[in-house]
Scaffold this motif. Structure first.
Motif, PDB file in Angstrom:
ATOM      1  N   ALA A  70      35.502  32.120  33.804  1.00 45.34           N
ATOM      2  CA  ALA A  70      34.758  33.374  34.004  1.00 45.34           C
ATOM      3  C   ALA A  70      34.088  33.460  35.386  1.00 45.34           C
ATOM      4  O   ALA A  70      34.071  34.534  35.983  1.00 45.34           O
ATOM      5  CB  ALA A  70      33.725  33.573  32.890  1.00 45.34           C
ATOM      6  N   PRO A  71      33.542  32.361  35.921  1.00 49.92           N
ATOM      7  CA  PRO A  71      32.953  32.471  37.271  1.00 49.92           C
ATOM      8  C   PRO A  71      33.974  32.940  38.309  1.00 49.92           C
ATOM      9  O   PRO A  71      33.674  33.792  39.146  1.00 49.92           O
ATOM     10  CB  PRO A  71      32.478  31.044  37.561  1.00 49.92           C
ATOM     11  CG  PRO A  71      32.176  30.472  36.217  1.00 49.92           C
ATOM     12  CD  PRO A  71      33.264  31.034  35.329  1.00 49.92           C
TER      13      PRO A  71
ATOM     14  N   ARG B 186      44.368  44.205  39.486  1.00 48.36           N
ATOM     15  CA  ARG B 186      43.104  44.926  39.386  1.00 48.36           C
ATOM     16  C   ARG B 186      43.291  46.200  38.551  1.00 48.36           C
ATOM     17  O   ARG B 186      42.441  46.567  37.752  1.00 48.36           O
ATOM     18  CB  ARG B 186      42.559  45.256  40.782  1.00 48.36           C
ATOM     19  CG  ARG B 186      41.057  45.371  40.859  1.00 48.36           C
ATOM     20  CD  ARG B 186      40.549  45.443  42.297  1.00 48.36           C
ATOM     21  NE  ARG B 186      40.372  44.143  42.908  1.00 48.36           N
ATOM     22  CZ  ARG B 186      39.268  43.404  42.806  1.00 48.36           C
ATOM     23  NH1 ARG B 186      38.240  43.852  42.141  1.00 48.36           N
ATOM     24  NH2 ARG B 186      39.189  42.234  43.383  1.00 48.36           N
TER      25      ARG B 186
ATOM     26  N   ASN C  38      43.502  45.242  34.966  1.00 50.68           N
ATOM     27  CA  ASN C  38      42.180  44.840  34.502  1.00 50.68           C
ATOM     28  C   ASN C  38      41.301  46.043  34.174  1.00 50.68           C
ATOM     29  O   ASN C  38      40.586  46.068  33.173  1.00 50.68           O
ATOM     30  CB  ASN C  38      41.515  43.973  35.567  1.00 50.68           C
ATOM     31  CG  ASN C  38      40.192  43.430  35.085  1.00 50.68           C
ATOM     32  OD1 ASN C  38      40.156  42.496  34.303  1.00 50.68           O
ATOM     33  ND2 ASN C  38      39.106  44.058  35.507  1.00 50.68           N
ATOM     34  N   THR C  39      41.373  47.071  35.029  1.00 48.48           N
ATOM     35  CA  THR C  39      40.586  48.277  34.786  1.00 48.48           C
ATOM     36  C   THR C  39      40.961  48.905  33.447  1.00 48.48           C
ATOM     37  O   THR C  39      40.097  49.309  32.666  1.00 48.48           O
ATOM     38  CB  THR C  39      40.823  49.301  35.919  1.00 48.48           C
ATOM     39  OG1 THR C  39      40.316  48.746  37.129  1.00 48.48           O
ATOM     40  CG2 THR C  39      40.106  50.603  35.638  1.00 48.48           C
TER      41      THR C  39
ATOM     42  N   TYR D  73      36.765  34.658  37.677  1.00 47.19           N
ATOM     43  CA  TYR D  73      37.110  36.049  37.339  1.00 47.19           C
ATOM     44  C   TYR D  73      36.040  36.990  37.892  1.00 47.19           C
ATOM     45  O   TYR D  73      36.352  37.998  38.548  1.00 47.19           O
ATOM     46  CB  TYR D  73      37.197  36.158  35.817  1.00 47.19           C
ATOM     47  CG  TYR D  73      37.401  37.545  35.253  1.00 47.19           C
ATOM     48  CD1 TYR D  73      38.561  38.261  35.497  1.00 47.19           C
ATOM     49  CD2 TYR D  73      36.427  38.118  34.433  1.00 47.19           C
ATOM     50  CE1 TYR D  73      38.750  39.520  34.940  1.00 47.19           C
ATOM     51  CE2 TYR D  73      36.606  39.374  33.879  1.00 47.19           C
ATOM     52  CZ  TYR D  73      37.767  40.071  34.134  1.00 47.19           C
ATOM     53  OH  TYR D  73      37.940  41.331  33.580  1.00 47.19           O
ATOM     54  N   GLN D  74      34.790  36.695  37.677  1.00 49.44           N
ATOM     55  CA  GLN D  74      33.702  37.555  38.151  1.00 49.44           C
ATOM     56  C   GLN D  74      33.662  37.613  39.675  1.00 49.44           C
ATOM     57  O   GLN D  74      33.472  38.671  40.273  1.00 49.44           O
ATOM     58  CB  GLN D  74      32.351  37.052  37.619  1.00 49.44           C
ATOM     59  CG  GLN D  74      31.175  37.836  38.151  1.00 49.44           C
ATOM     60  CD  GLN D  74      29.842  37.316  37.623  1.00 49.44           C
ATOM     61  OE1 GLN D  74      29.524  37.492  36.464  1.00 49.44           O
ATOM     62  NE2 GLN D  74      29.073  36.641  38.473  1.00 49.44           N
ATOM     63  N   ARG D  75      33.837  36.466  40.327  1.00 46.97           N
ATOM     64  CA  ARG D  75      33.798  36.420  41.788  1.00 46.97           C
ATOM     65  C   ARG D  75      34.922  37.255  42.391  1.00 46.97           C
ATOM     66  O   ARG D  75      34.741  37.938  43.392  1.00 46.97           O
ATOM     67  CB  ARG D  75      33.894  34.956  42.257  1.00 46.97           C
ATOM     68  CG  ARG D  75      33.710  34.762  43.738  1.00 46.97           C
ATOM     69  CD  ARG D  75      33.698  33.290  44.132  1.00 46.97           C
ATOM     70  NE  ARG D  75      32.389  32.694  43.933  1.00 46.97           N
ATOM     71  CZ  ARG D  75      31.874  31.757  44.746  1.00 46.97           C
ATOM     72  NH1 ARG D  75      32.569  31.308  45.763  1.00 46.97           N
ATOM     73  NH2 ARG D  75      30.677  31.260  44.509  1.00 46.97           N
TER      74      ARG D  75
ATOM     75  N   LEU E 282      36.483  39.784  40.759  1.00 50.00           N
ATOM     76  CA  LEU E 282      36.291  41.178  40.352  1.00 50.00           C
ATOM     77  C   LEU E 282      35.240  41.860  41.217  1.00 50.00           C
ATOM     78  O   LEU E 282      35.432  42.991  41.667  1.00 50.00           O
ATOM     79  CB  LEU E 282      35.856  41.194  38.888  1.00 50.00           C
ATOM     80  CG  LEU E 282      36.221  42.398  38.035  1.00 50.00           C
ATOM     81  CD1 LEU E 282      37.704  42.719  38.108  1.00 50.00           C
ATOM     82  CD2 LEU E 282      35.807  42.135  36.591  1.00 50.00           C
ATOM     83  N   LEU E 283      34.127  41.184  41.469  1.00 54.37           N
ATOM     84  CA  LEU E 283      33.028  41.790  42.234  1.00 54.37           C
ATOM     85  C   LEU E 283      33.120  41.467  43.724  1.00 54.37           C
ATOM     86  O   LEU E 283      32.269  41.904  44.490  1.00 54.37           O
ATOM     87  CB  LEU E 283      31.676  41.321  41.679  1.00 54.37           C
ATOM     88  CG  LEU E 283      31.410  41.618  40.204  1.00 54.37           C
ATOM     89  CD1 LEU E 283      30.026  41.112  39.810  1.00 54.37           C
ATOM     90  CD2 LEU E 283      31.519  43.117  39.916  1.00 54.37           C
ATOM     91  N   ARG E 284      34.136  40.717  44.104  1.00 49.79           N
ATOM     92  CA  ARG E 284      34.305  40.298  45.501  1.00 49.79           C
ATOM     93  C   ARG E 284      33.005  39.689  46.026  1.00 49.79           C
ATOM     94  O   ARG E 284      32.531  40.013  47.108  1.00 49.79           O
ATOM     95  CB  ARG E 284      34.705  41.494  46.377  1.00 49.79           C
ATOM     96  CG  ARG E 284      35.998  42.191  45.960  1.00 49.79           C
ATOM     97  CD  ARG E 284      36.235  43.416  46.841  1.00 49.79           C
ATOM     98  NE  ARG E 284      37.552  44.025  46.636  1.00 49.79           N
ATOM     99  CZ  ARG E 284      37.807  44.986  45.751  1.00 49.79           C
ATOM    100  NH1 ARG E 284      36.843  45.430  44.961  1.00 49.79           N
ATOM    101  NH2 ARG E 284      39.005  45.504  45.642  1.00 49.79           N
ATOM    102  N   SER E 285      32.412  38.788  45.261  1.00 44.08           N
ATOM    103  CA  SER E 285      31.063  38.312  45.571  1.00 44.08           C
ATOM    104  C   SER E 285      31.029  36.949  46.240  1.00 44.08           C
ATOM    105  O   SER E 285      29.944  36.420  46.501  1.00 44.08           O
ATOM    106  CB  SER E 285      30.218  38.300  44.293  1.00 44.08           C
ATOM    107  OG  SER E 285      30.884  37.602  43.261  1.00 44.08           O
TER     108      SER E 285
END
Lengths: 201, 201
Positions: free
Chosen positions: A166-167, A110, A113-114, A169-171, A173-176
């Motif tokens: 990407a899905p 993380r 990534n930042t 990665y996004q999940r 990253l956003l902990r979604s």
């Protein structure tokens, strides 16, 4: 004959010590609080030694992660190719999801990534040195599937890789949402539907 | 009768001044260098006024962005529904891609994104207050398409939204490819292929 000191070997040892220190420290204190001074102190080298090889903190960290995957030659990055595209991709995506879900990787990755998302120079370096070669290996597997008629021959492979990764990665990253084997499988299923050959079958 | 001071109105004015100051400052100096003190000074309020309403710098910034989209009531977030799913989604995705490609949005949104990805509490707040309602509006449009038989009735709508938006998010975040109308269209085409109804047509 007396042994000569070997500057190349000493140099290599210092380099390894710096990369190890950088990796340890970014996990311990996080990227924001990490300093070149602290890396130098733990590695037992001078600050100038680090600046001789790397222009920035971000560049050291990136190389520290690159070194982890440099155990073998670069051509070792290949994806499984059993001929069964669905099974191969599900194996790869399940392993990738498990890696993202691993708490041990969480903090340093993380942090890296930042830096990458906020530093265009580092982003370019990352794409060239790390993401680029890995993406090429993935594309080689997809091209093999195109030759086997399992993927559309005219598929845009950059877009294809984004759809697949990407899905996740996004999940992450956003902990979604949950990162599970079921999710890995669902991503591969959607990917295969989006990318399969059109026309009469 | 003499006019009474109106504490609620004064409170509302301070709140607006703080949010405007936060938005301006994050664009000018970036998130890392932004301080609560600087926001308070520009808004003409005391630091304690800010801490009375917000627990952290990240929470102020998030509300500053939320305020931008609070011009109308929340139910105003709807996606176009002309019955032509492909045309509607391409219009939405072209607008979204253009927004991400707009240099004016670049700095503050990247700063907010960094905070969200590094602060689980803020991430939860973001999902609840901003991403959640917007995702619900998008899902309403997809459900309408499901009723019209244009999308698979059993499609996982969380995964569907990720397929549509995550590639764009990743491409923007990693600066890994062009953000163009053609890209928006290609994403929608892949999405429709992945999500269309299966079985005899």
């Amino acid at each position: 004959m007396a042994k000569q000191p070997d500057p190349a070997r000493r140099s290599q040892r210092s380099r390894q010590a710096i990369l190890t220190a950088a990796r340890e420290l970014v996990s311990e204190v996080g990227y924001a609080k990490l300093t070149i001074e602290a890396i130098a102190a733990r590695a037992g080298v001078g600050k100038q030694t680090i600046y001789r090889w790397w222009p920035s903190k971000g560049a050291v960290i990136l190389d520290a992660f690159l070194a982890l995957s440099e155990s073998g030659p670069e051509q070792d990055i290949t994806l499984p190719d059993t001929g069964d595209l669905e099974a191969d991709l599900k194996a790869v995506m399940r392993a990738t999801v498990a890696e993202f879900a691993d708490p041990a990787f969480e903090k340093p990755i993380r942090a890296l990534n930042t830096e990458i998302t906020n530093d265009p120079t580092l982003a370019a370096l990352y794409l060239e040195k790390l993401a680029g070669p890995v993406d090429e290996a993935k594309k080689a597997r997809l091209r093999s599937a195109q030759r086997a008629g399992q993927l559309a021959a005219d598929a845009d492979l950059d877009l294809a890789l984004e759809l697949l990764y990407a899905p996740l990665y996004q999940r992450w990253l956003l902990r979604s949402g949950p990162l599970t084997a079921q999710y890995a499988d669902a991503l591969v299923d959607a990917f295969l539907k989006a990318m399969r050959p059109t026309g009469p079958s």
